[in-house]
Design an enzyme around this catalytic site. Structure first.
Site, PDB file in Angstrom:
ATOM      1  N   GLU A 159       0.511  -1.436  -0.280  1.00  0.00           N
ATOM      2  CA  GLU A 159       0.177   0.030   0.228  1.00  0.00           C
ATOM      3  C   GLU A 159       0.970   1.455  -0.219  1.00  0.00           C
ATOM      4  O   GLU A 159       1.844   1.047   0.161  1.00  0.00           O
ATOM      5  CB  GLU A 159      -0.992   0.017   1.245  1.00  0.00           C
ATOM      6  CG  GLU A 159      -1.888  -1.166   1.608  1.00  0.00           C
ATOM      7  CD  GLU A 159      -2.891  -0.901   1.885  1.00  0.00           C
ATOM      8  OE1 GLU A 159      -4.114  -1.705   1.846  1.00  0.00           O
ATOM      9  OE2 GLU A 159      -2.587  -0.415   3.227  1.00  0.00           O
ATOM     10  N   CYS A 217       3.695   8.781   1.436  1.00  0.00           N
ATOM     11  CA  CYS A 217       4.071   7.413   1.429  1.00  0.00           C
ATOM     12  C   CYS A 217       4.559   6.812   1.170  1.00  0.00           C
ATOM     13  O   CYS A 217       3.524   5.836   0.745  1.00  0.00           O
ATOM     14  CB  CYS A 217       2.990   7.550   3.225  1.00  0.00           C
ATOM     15  SG  CYS A 217       3.958   6.460   4.886  1.00  0.00           S
ATOM     16  N   CYS A 230       6.161  -6.742   7.159  1.00  0.00           N
ATOM     17  CA  CYS A 230       7.172  -6.144   7.503  1.00  0.00           C
ATOM     18  C   CYS A 230       7.682  -7.229   8.691  1.00  0.00           C
ATOM     19  O   CYS A 230       8.028  -7.978   8.862  1.00  0.00           O
ATOM     20  CB  CYS A 230       6.338  -4.857   8.968  1.00  0.00           C
ATOM     21  SG  CYS A 230       7.998  -3.862   9.752  1.00  0.00           S
ATOM     22  N   CYS A 268       5.888  -5.159  15.412  1.00  0.00           N
ATOM     23  CA  CYS A 268       5.587  -3.472  17.219  1.00  0.00           C
ATOM     24  C   CYS A 268       4.321  -4.018  17.118  1.00  0.00           C
ATOM     25  O   CYS A 268       3.419  -3.995  16.713  1.00  0.00           O
ATOM     26  CB  CYS A 268       5.478  -2.236  16.544  1.00  0.00           C
ATOM     27  SG  CYS A 268       7.248  -2.027  15.784  1.00  0.00           S
ATOM     28  N   CYS A 280       1.133  -1.658  15.823  1.00  0.00           N
ATOM     29  CA  CYS A 280       1.247  -1.814  14.180  1.00  0.00           C
ATOM     30  C   CYS A 280       0.392  -2.557  13.789  1.00  0.00           C
ATOM     31  O   CYS A 280       0.756  -4.055  14.148  1.00  0.00           O
ATOM     32  CB  CYS A 280       2.564  -1.353  14.144  1.00  0.00           C
ATOM     33  SG  CYS A 280       2.280  -0.922  11.975  1.00  0.00           S
ATOM     34  N   CYS A 312      -1.293   6.621  10.295  1.00  0.00           N
ATOM     35  CA  CYS A 312      -0.240   5.271  10.833  1.00  0.00           C
ATOM     36  C   CYS A 312      -0.461   4.687  11.657  1.00  0.00           C
ATOM     37  O   CYS A 312      -1.059   4.503  12.633  1.00  0.00           O
ATOM     38  CB  CYS A 312       0.278   7.099  11.372  1.00  0.00           C
ATOM     39  SG  CYS A 312       2.550   6.256  12.035  1.00  0.00           S
TER      40      CYS A 312
END
Length: 413
Positions: A129, A142, A149, A153, A156, A388
């Protein structure tokens, strides 16, 4: 609900997620590779490899660079100052492919999110994305660096995904090209009528942030090579002072990023005590706060004009107390810094809540009074999961019919 991260509780119920994930696949280049994302040296090698004389290659490189990064050419036939025979030869060996837009969503605040399809290595395509955030004086793109990933975290949404693979430099640059395609930013282009773009006569994409899916410093070489192309003054030409790379704290590559990339640095800090950050950002167990801050102090070119941005997500009852604010000020003392406070953006299944607004304001006021800029980031694109920490392809959960509908919408706009 308030989440407790008391160290004794954490010890009684340890987080079992690994600090880092191994990629499930590696990129395999297609038979006809794209020229997008190649450096000038790589372009030269590619041209010489198909029989272009070295003496002629320099001129051809400049032509290709201009057509790809200034004109936005998507096929070789458009390159009218290149001989027909050369265009045929280029077409025979290469493409100008960039990621395919599978779906486009537009938020009520004008934020646009694109779901982009990339070639997979096992017959299944990969998806990432990319998000465009328009404001009256700027437009920020962004950009993602990985499919999934490396990190885990806990706050997230992206971190809950598997790490499929690193993106190539071409796939990273390709996101910028796709965004310019969709925004009509190439010469002669027409901006979309259903969105918001800067109104000051400036560029639609004026800023780049490596804050999308993935940890950029775990894909260092590709990110470096891509950002060098994005910043090249004879092409896309976005100033390195308008490019920000965000890392969760891959300490060995922070100073290297300053030396080899030279863009602005952002640190996903989110906590001021190791026992809390170990849970929020498990990579902290490998590179604890003291080591991270030392790397920040040694970041090449650091000064008041090139401050480090410390990103700090506001989590109710976790990291938002006045004591945390005081510890944060003490932690960044001596570092030219900006503290970017981020209201937590919820996602399905999360155990965290956003801090109360009055608590965020008190936190911000203390940091500001201590001499640090402490803006509270306005959440953008929450309604389309583009804010975010929310970048996990929501389309993974859609039915085949819904995915087809979204793709059809993107193709008709």
């Amino acid at each position: 609900m308030t989440v407790s991260l008391d160290p004794t509780a954490a010890a009684a119920a340890p987080i079992l997620a690994p600090l880092e994930k191994a990629p499930l696949e590696i990129y395999v280049a297609p038979d006809k590779p794209s020229l997008v994302g190649l450096s000038r040296t790589e372009l030269r090698d590619a041209l010489v490899g198909i029989g272009v004389a070295p003496a002629q290659a320099k001129m051809r490189i400049q032509q290709l660079w201009h057509w790809i990064y200034v004109r936005g050419a998507r096929d070789f036939e458009a390159m009218t100052n290149v001989s027909k025979d050369m265009r045929v030869e280029l077409e025979r060996h290469f493409t100008l492919a960039r990621p395919e837009v599978v779906a486009e969503q537009v938020s009520t605040d004008g934020t646009r999110k694109w779901l982009l399809r990339l070639p997979g290595t096992s017959g299944t395509p990969h998806e990432v994305e990319c998000v465009y955030i328009p404001e009256t004086d700027r437009g920020t793109l962004c950009v993602s660096s990985q499919v999934g990933c490396t990190l885990t975290c806990s706050f997230c949404h992206t971190g809950t995904q598997r790490l499929v693979r690193n993106l190539t430099a071409g796939e990273i640059v390709g996101q910028v090209l796709v965004a310019r395609d969709r925004l009509g930013e190439w010469p002669g282009g027409t901006p979309p009528s259903d969105g918001i773009v800067p109104t000051d006569g400036g560029r639609y994409i004026s800023n780049i942030v490596m804050m999308g899916m993935g940890e950029p410093l775990y894909n260092f070489e590709a990110v470096r090579d891509a950002l060098q192309i994005v910043a090249d003054g004879e092409g896309i030409g976005i100033s390195k002072r308008r490019i920000t790379l965000s890392t969760s704290g891959v300490v060995p590559n922070i100073v290297r990023a300053g030396d080899e990339i030279g863009v602005m640095l952002a640190i996903s800090l989110h906590a001021v005590r190791d026992e809390v950050r170990d849970v929020l950002v498990p990579l902290n167990k490998k590179y604890p706060i003291a080591e991270l801050m030392e790397a920040c102090r040694n970041y090449p070119g650091l000064n008041n004009a090139r401050r480090i941005t410390f990103e700090y997500v506001m989590l109710k009852g976790v990291n938002d107390s006045l004591a945390d604010a005081k510890a944060l000020v003490k932690l960044v003392k001596g570092i030219p810094a900006k503290i970017n406070l981020i209201p937590f953006n919820p996602w399905p299944g999360t155990r965290y809540e956003c801090s109360d607004w009055d608590q965020i304001e008190k936190f911000s006021e203390y940091v500001f009074a201590a001499g640090y800029s402490s803006p509270v980031r306005t959440p953008r694109g929450r309604d389309i999961f583009a804010a975010c920490g929310q970048l996990k392809s929501a389309t993974e959960k859609l039915s085949a019919r819904e995915r087809m509908a979204l793709r059809a919408m993107a193709m008709t706009e």
